[in-house]
Scaffold this motif. Structure first.
Motif, short mmCIF file in Angstrom:
data_model
loop_
_atom_site.label_atom_id
_atom_site.label_comp_id
_atom_site.label_asym_id
_atom_site.label_seq_id
_atom_site.Cartn_x
_atom_site.Cartn_y
_atom_site.Cartn_z
N GLU A 1 0.50 -1.20 -0.28
CA GLU A 1 0.11 -0.51 -0.49
C GLU A 1 0.77 1.37 0.64
O GLU A 1 1.91 0.71 0.58
CB GLU A 1 -0.54 -0.31 1.53
N GLN B 1 -4.28 3.62 0.42
CA GLN B 1 -4.76 2.85 -1.34
C GLN B 1 -2.74 2.26 -1.38
O GLN B 1 -2.50 1.80 -1.70
CB GLN B 1 -4.11 4.33 -2.45
N PRO B 2 -4.36 0.68 -1.42
CA PRO B 2 -3.40 -0.20 -2.58
C PRO B 2 -2.30 0.24 -3.42
O PRO B 2 -2.63 0.47 -4.13
CB PRO B 2 -3.97 -1.52 -2.94
N TYR B 3 -1.38 -0.53 -3.65
CA TYR B 3 -0.49 -0.74 -4.77
C TYR B 3 -1.07 -2.09 -5.84
O TYR B 3 -0.98 -1.93 -7.10
CB TYR B 3 0.91 -0.44 -4.88
N GLN B 4 -0.83 -3.20 -4.85
CA GLN B 4 -0.37 -4.48 -5.45
C GLN B 4 -0.84 -5.90 -4.72
O GLN B 4 -0.70 -5.32 -3.17
CB GLN B 4 0.12 -4.69 -5.90
N GLU C 1 -4.02 -0.34 -13.41
CA GLU C 1 -5.20 -1.07 -12.46
C GLU C 1 -4.91 -1.78 -11.00
O GLU C 1 -3.30 -1.65 -11.37
CB GLU C 1 -5.37 -2.28 -13.51
N ILE C 2 -5.14 -2.29 -10.06
CA ILE C 2 -4.39 -2.09 -9.34
C ILE C 2 -4.57 -3.80 -9.57
O ILE C 2 -6.04 -4.48 -8.97
CB ILE C 2 -5.39 -1.72 -7.57
#
Length: 461
Positions: A163, A173-176, A203-204
Motif C-alpha cells: 500500500e 490505497q493499495p498498490y498491489q 489498474e490495481i
C-alpha cells in the motif's frame, strides 16, 4: 561470395545495435536548472526543467512495525526450517548481537555471510492470523523510478498487500495484492503485469507470481513492477521516454500513481509450504526480510536538481524562484503569475515555468547572474507568444506593456476612468478578455515556445 557475406554480417550487426541500444536523446536530461547565455550582448539566465537524480531512497526513511513487539528475540526463541520440521537450530535473541534480527537489518548492505535480516516472532498463536504492518516513511513526497523489491529470507508470504500513502500516512490505497490464491484471499482474479495495457496500466491487480510454495528456495524476491508499467508507454526497452514524459506532463493520475510519501507492507499470512499448517510445530512459520529496495527521487516538481537530507529530513533545493519542501509554490514577491510545475517537454531540456516577480522594482529582477552581472534589460514582463499584456496592451521589447487609453499598470491590468466613462471601459475590458478556453495554451503549443524564442535569438523565461 566472401564480400557478400561481410556485407550481410555488417547489416545484421547494425540492425542488432539499433535494436539493443538506448537512445539518450529520448530520455531527456534534467540535471541542470539553468545556464548562462548571451542575449542582446548581455549575460542572461536560460532556465530549464530539472529534477534530482534517482537514488536508493531506503537511506532516508524511518521504519515502524505494527504490532511494535512483533520482532523476534524477546524472549529468545528457536526456529525450524519450513521444508524440514526437524531442523530447528536457528535461534533469535534480541540481547545477543549476532542472534538479533532488528528492523534496520532490512536496509543494511547485502552480500554479507551469514545474511542479515529482520525476523518476526513465530506463529505461536495460530490459528489467530500472524499479521505485520511494516511502514516506511520519508516525511517527503518521492517519485518511484524503478521496481520495489522485497527479498525474503523465509518463505515468501502466501498473502501480502503493498500500500501507499500520498498524505503522510493519514490515508492509504493499495498498490498491489499478492496471494497463492487471489480468489480465495482477496476475491480477485489473478493477473500478471504483462497482461496490462496502456488503458489499464494503473489498474490495481492481484498476482500469484510471487507467492508459490517451495519456490522460495530459488527465488526469494517479491516485486512491484514499476518499469513494466513504464514500458507500456515508453516501449519494452524504455526507448521512447518522450511518450512517457508527455503523459506524465498531462495526466495527474499517472504522476500520482508513481508518487508517495509512505509505503506500507502488510504481511497477512506466512509461507506454510505445500501441506496444511502443522499445529505441533508452529516455529516453522514466520516472516523474515533480508532486503528492501526502493529506488526513486525527491519530488521537486521539476524545479530543483538536488535534494538534501538535513536534520533527519529531506528537502528540495528549489530553483526557478520557487520554495517549499516540493518547490510547490512561488517565493514571496515572485507571484506575477500562478505557480506551475515544470514540464518535461520539449525533450531533452523541458520547460522551466519559472515564477516571475510581482513588479519590476530593482530588488526583484528575475535575471541576475551568479557572477554578479545584473541583466536589467532582460527582465521580461511580456512576449508575443505568451501574451501577458492585458486589456489590449502591446508588448514592447519584452520589457513593458504599452497600454491603451484608460488602462495602466505593469500588465495594463488597472482601469483608469472617471464618472460615466467607467462603465464604457469596463465593457471594453470584458470584450478584450479572451474566453476561458483560450486562456490556457495547449501543452503542444507551450512545448514549442523555447524553440520559437530560440529562432528569434531570444532566451525563454
Amino acid at each position: 561470395m566472401h564480400l557478400l557475406l561481410v556485407f550481410v554480417l555488417q547489416a545484421l550487426w547494425v540492425s542488432w545495435c539499433h535494436a539493443t541500444q538506448h537512445y539518450p536523446a529520448s530520455w531527456g536530461h534534467y540535471d541542470v536548472c539553468k545556464s548562462q547565455v548571451y542575449a542582446e550582448d548581455r549575460l542572461a539566465w536560460h532556465y530549464m526543467a530539472c529534477q534530482p537524480e534517482a537514488t536508493d531512497m531506503t537511506k532516508y526513511l524511518r521504519v515502524s512495525l505494527d504490532p511494535p513487539n512483533i520482532t523476534c528475540g524477546d524472549p529468545p526463541e528457536m526456529y525450524c526450517a519450513l521444508e524440514n520440521p526437524y531442523m530447528c537450530n536457528n535461534e533469535c535473541d534480541a540481547e545477543t548481537e549476532e542472534l538479533a534480527h532488528p528492523p534496520e537489518l532490512m536496509f543494511d548492505s547485502e552480500g554479507r555471510n551469514p545474511t542479515t535480516f529482520w525476523q518476526s516472532t513465530s506463529w505461536k498463536k495460530y490459528p489467530k492470523p500472524l499479521q505485520v504492518n511494516i511502514t516506511l516513511s520519508w516525511n517527503k513526497t518521492i517519485e518511484l523510478t524503478d521496481d520495489i523489491v522485497l527479498t525474503f529470507e523465509s518463505g515468501r508470504p502466501e498473502q501480502l498487500v503493498l500500500e501507499k500513502s500520498l498524505d503522510y500516512g493519514r490515508t492509504w490505497q493499495p498498490y498491489q495484492f499478492y496471494a497463492a490464491d487471489c480468489l480465495d484471499a482477496f476475491t480477485m482474479e489473478p493477473k500478471a503485469v504483462h497482461q496490462l495495457t496502456q488503458s489499464s496500466m494503473l489498474e490495481i491487480i492481484c498476482t500469484e507470481v510471487y507467492s508459490t510454495g517451495y519456490v522460495w528456495k530459488y527465488d526469494k524476491t517479491v516485486r512491484f513492477e514499476i518499469k513494466d508499467r513504464f514500458a507500456l508507454l515508453a516501449g519494452p526497452r524504455l526507448h521512447n521516454m518522450a511518450s512517457l514524459y508527455g503523459q506524465l506532463d498531462t495526466t495527474k493520475n499517472l504522476r500520482d500513481f508513481f508518487t508517495l510519501t509512505d509505503l506500507r507492507i502488510r504481511l497477512l499470512r506466512p509461507a506454510t509450504g505445500a501441506t496444511m499448517v502443522d499445529e505441533n510445530n508452529l516455529s516453522r512459520y514466520f516472516y523474515a526480510i533480508s532486503d528492501i529496495k526502493v529506488q526513486g527521487r525527491c519530488k521537486c516538481n521539476l524545479h530543483a536538481n538536488s535534494c538534501v537530507f538535513d536534520k533527519g529530513k529531506l528537502g528540495c533545493e528549489c530553483e526557478h524562484n520557487t520554495t517549499g519542501p516540493d518547490c510547490a509554490r512561488c517565493k514571496r514577491h515572485f507571484q506575477g503569475r500562478a505557480w506551475s510545475m515544470g514540464s518535461y517537454l520539449p525533450i531533452p531540456k523541458g520547460t522551466a515555468n519559472i515564477c516571475i516577480p510581482n513588479n519590476l522594482g530593482t530588488s526583484v529582477r528575475p535575471n541576475a547572474s551568479s557572477l554578479g552581472v545584473a541583466n536589467r534589460n532582460q527582465a521580461r514582463v511580456c512576449d508575443h507568444v505568451l501574451l501577458r499584456c492585458q486589456n489590449g496592451g502591446v508588448c514592447h521589447h519584452h520589457q513593458r506593456c504599452q497600454c491603451p487609453a484608460g488602462f495602466s499598470g505593469i500588465l495594463c491590468e488597472k482601469t483608469q476612468c472617471q464618472g460615466d466613462s467607467c462603465e464604457e471601459l469596463q465593457s471594453r475590458q470584458t470584450a478584450l478578455r479572451p474566453p476561458p478556453a483560450a486562456q490556457t495554451l495547449p501543452l503542444a503549443l507551450l512545448s514549442l515556445i523555447p524553440s520559437l524564442l530560440a529562432t528569434r535569438g531570444l532566451t525563454s523565461l
